[in-house]
Design a protein around this motif. Structure first.
Motif, short mmCIF file in Angstrom:
data_model
loop_
_atom_site.label_atom_id
_atom_site.label_comp_id
_atom_site.label_asym_id
_atom_site.label_seq_id
_atom_site.Cartn_x
_atom_site.Cartn_y
_atom_site.Cartn_z
N GLY A 107 24.21 -0.01 -12.94
CA GLY A 107 24.77 -1.26 -13.45
C GLY A 107 25.38 -1.16 -14.83
O GLY A 107 25.63 -2.17 -15.47
N ALA A 108 25.63 0.05 -15.31
CA ALA A 108 26.23 0.22 -16.64
C ALA A 108 27.70 -0.19 -16.59
O ALA A 108 28.38 0.02 -15.60
N LYS A 109 28.17 -0.78 -17.68
CA LYS A 109 29.57 -1.16 -17.81
C LYS A 109 30.06 -0.76 -19.19
O LYS A 109 29.28 -0.68 -20.12
N LYS A 110 31.36 -0.53 -19.27
CA LYS A 110 31.94 -0.20 -20.58
C LYS A 110 32.11 -1.49 -21.36
O LYS A 110 32.65 -2.47 -20.87
N ARG A 111 31.64 -1.47 -22.57
CA ARG A 111 31.74 -2.62 -23.46
C ARG A 111 32.12 -2.14 -24.84
O ARG A 111 31.83 -1.02 -25.22
N VAL A 112 32.75 -3.00 -25.60
CA VAL A 112 33.03 -2.72 -26.99
C VAL A 112 31.90 -3.33 -27.80
O VAL A 112 31.65 -4.53 -27.71
N LEU A 113 31.21 -2.49 -28.56
CA LEU A 113 30.12 -2.99 -29.38
C LEU A 113 30.66 -3.75 -30.56
O LEU A 113 31.59 -3.30 -31.22
N LYS A 114 30.08 -4.90 -30.81
CA LYS A 114 30.46 -5.66 -32.00
C LYS A 114 29.49 -5.28 -33.11
O LYS A 114 28.29 -5.17 -32.88
N LYS A 115 30.05 -5.10 -34.28
CA LYS A 115 29.20 -4.78 -35.42
C LYS A 115 28.48 -6.04 -35.86
O LYS A 115 29.07 -7.11 -35.95
N ALA A 116 27.20 -5.89 -36.15
CA ALA A 116 26.41 -7.02 -36.63
C ALA A 116 26.81 -7.33 -38.07
O ALA A 116 27.01 -6.44 -38.88
N VAL A 117 26.93 -8.61 -38.36
CA VAL A 117 27.27 -9.03 -39.71
C VAL A 117 26.00 -8.97 -40.55
O VAL A 117 24.99 -9.58 -40.21
N VAL A 118 26.07 -8.21 -41.63
CA VAL A 118 24.92 -8.09 -42.51
C VAL A 118 25.12 -9.06 -43.67
O VAL A 118 26.11 -8.99 -44.40
N ILE A 119 24.20 -9.97 -43.78
CA ILE A 119 24.28 -10.97 -44.85
C ILE A 119 23.26 -10.59 -45.91
O ILE A 119 22.06 -10.42 -45.62
N ARG A 120 23.74 -10.45 -47.13
CA ARG A 120 22.85 -10.08 -48.22
C ARG A 120 21.92 -11.24 -48.57
O ARG A 120 22.21 -12.39 -48.30
N LYS A 121 20.82 -10.92 -49.20
CA LYS A 121 19.79 -11.90 -49.55
C LYS A 121 20.35 -13.07 -50.37
O LYS A 121 20.05 -14.23 -50.06
N PRO A 122 21.16 -12.83 -51.45
CA PRO A 122 21.68 -13.98 -52.20
C PRO A 122 22.53 -14.92 -51.35
O PRO A 122 22.47 -16.15 -51.51
N ASN A 123 23.31 -14.36 -50.41
CA ASN A 123 24.13 -15.20 -49.54
C ASN A 123 23.29 -15.97 -48.53
O ASN A 123 23.64 -17.09 -48.14
N VAL A 124 22.18 -15.39 -48.10
CA VAL A 124 21.27 -16.09 -47.20
C VAL A 124 20.73 -17.33 -47.90
O VAL A 124 20.69 -18.42 -47.33
N ILE A 125 20.34 -17.16 -49.16
CA ILE A 125 19.80 -18.29 -49.93
C ILE A 125 20.87 -19.36 -50.12
O ILE A 125 20.61 -20.55 -49.95
N LYS A 126 22.10 -18.95 -50.45
CA LYS A 126 23.19 -19.90 -50.64
C LYS A 126 23.49 -20.67 -49.35
O LYS A 126 23.70 -21.89 -49.37
N ARG A 127 23.53 -19.96 -48.22
CA ARG A 127 23.81 -20.61 -46.94
C ARG A 127 22.71 -21.61 -46.59
O ARG A 127 22.98 -22.70 -46.09
N LEU A 128 21.47 -21.22 -46.83
CA LEU A 128 20.35 -22.09 -46.52
C LEU A 128 20.41 -23.37 -47.38
O LEU A 128 20.20 -24.48 -46.87
N ARG A 129 20.74 -23.21 -48.65
CA ARG A 129 20.90 -24.36 -49.55
C ARG A 129 22.01 -25.29 -49.04
O ARG A 129 21.87 -26.50 -49.02
N TRP A 130 23.13 -24.69 -48.64
CA TRP A 130 24.27 -25.44 -48.16
C TRP A 130 23.90 -26.26 -46.92
O TRP A 130 24.23 -27.43 -46.79
N VAL A 131 23.18 -25.63 -45.99
CA VAL A 131 22.79 -26.30 -44.75
C VAL A 131 21.80 -27.43 -45.03
O VAL A 131 21.93 -28.53 -44.48
N LYS A 132 20.82 -27.16 -45.88
CA LYS A 132 19.82 -28.20 -46.19
C LYS A 132 20.46 -29.39 -46.89
O LYS A 132 20.07 -30.54 -46.64
N ALA A 133 21.46 -29.14 -47.74
CA ALA A 133 22.13 -30.24 -48.43
C ALA A 133 22.91 -31.12 -47.47
O ALA A 133 23.12 -32.30 -47.74
N ARG A 134 23.35 -30.58 -46.35
CA ARG A 134 24.16 -31.33 -45.39
C ARG A 134 23.43 -31.63 -44.08
O ARG A 134 24.05 -31.97 -43.09
#
Length: 165
Positions: A107-134
């Motif tokens: 059942g194997a198929k050819k697929r293009v792997l998508k690279k995982a987006v790595v979010i740095r710790k400061p950006n995680v905190i900023k995103r979380l603040r943004w979401v909580k504010a809204r």
């Protein structure tokens, strides 16, 4: 292919005097299928199918399990590298195309792997603040003022690298 149940129905109904066309209609099968089965049954006297033509398999069920194990533990590996792993670990010498055929059977198929987006710790905190504010915003009053767009990347001059999953 006819199931064993269908084969027994064919024999029973033809013994009861039904024609091949009637049996075919009852089973929703082609009349030629019924005819071929009855001809083969009269010649051999058995319900078992005749052995299929073709070259016999070179690799055993154990070899298939080795290929499956190597594939499942190295999902992103190419068939050539899997071939090398199989040869060094299990002593299985085969072409990479044979490995690919076995992987396709699994059942194997050819697929293009998508690279995982790595979010740095400061950006995680900023995103979380943004979401909580809204978090209490409504669609009607607040979100209608914003436009969101999807992003995509285009890479020129690079080879399309497909990975088997």
């Amino acid at each position: 292919y006819l199931t064993s149940e269908e084969k027994s129905f064919i024999l029973q109904w033809t013994e009861d005097g039904k024609t091949q066309a009637e049996v075919a209609k009852l089973l929703r099968r082609n009349k030629a299928t019924i005819s071929r089965f009855l001809k083969r049954y009269k010649a051999t006297g058995t319900l078992a199918a005749s052995p299929k033509p073709g070259r016999p398999r070179f690799f055993t069920a154990r070899d298939d399990r080795c290929i499956s194990r190597a594939y499942k533990s190295n999902r992103t590996a190419s068939t050539r590298s899997l071939n090398g792993i199989l040869e060094s670990n299990d002593g299985l010498g085969m072409s990479h195309m044979t490995v690919w055929r076995h992987m396709k059977e699994m059942g194997a198929k050819k697929r293009v792997l998508k690279k995982a987006v790595v979010i740095r710790k400061p950006n995680v905190i900023k995103r979380l603040r943004w979401v909580k504010a809204r978090s209490r915003w409504t669609v009607e009053l607040d979100w209608k003022c914003y436009i969101f767009s999807d992003e995509c990347s285009v890479q020129l001059g690079q080879k399309n690298s497909r990975v088997v999953l």
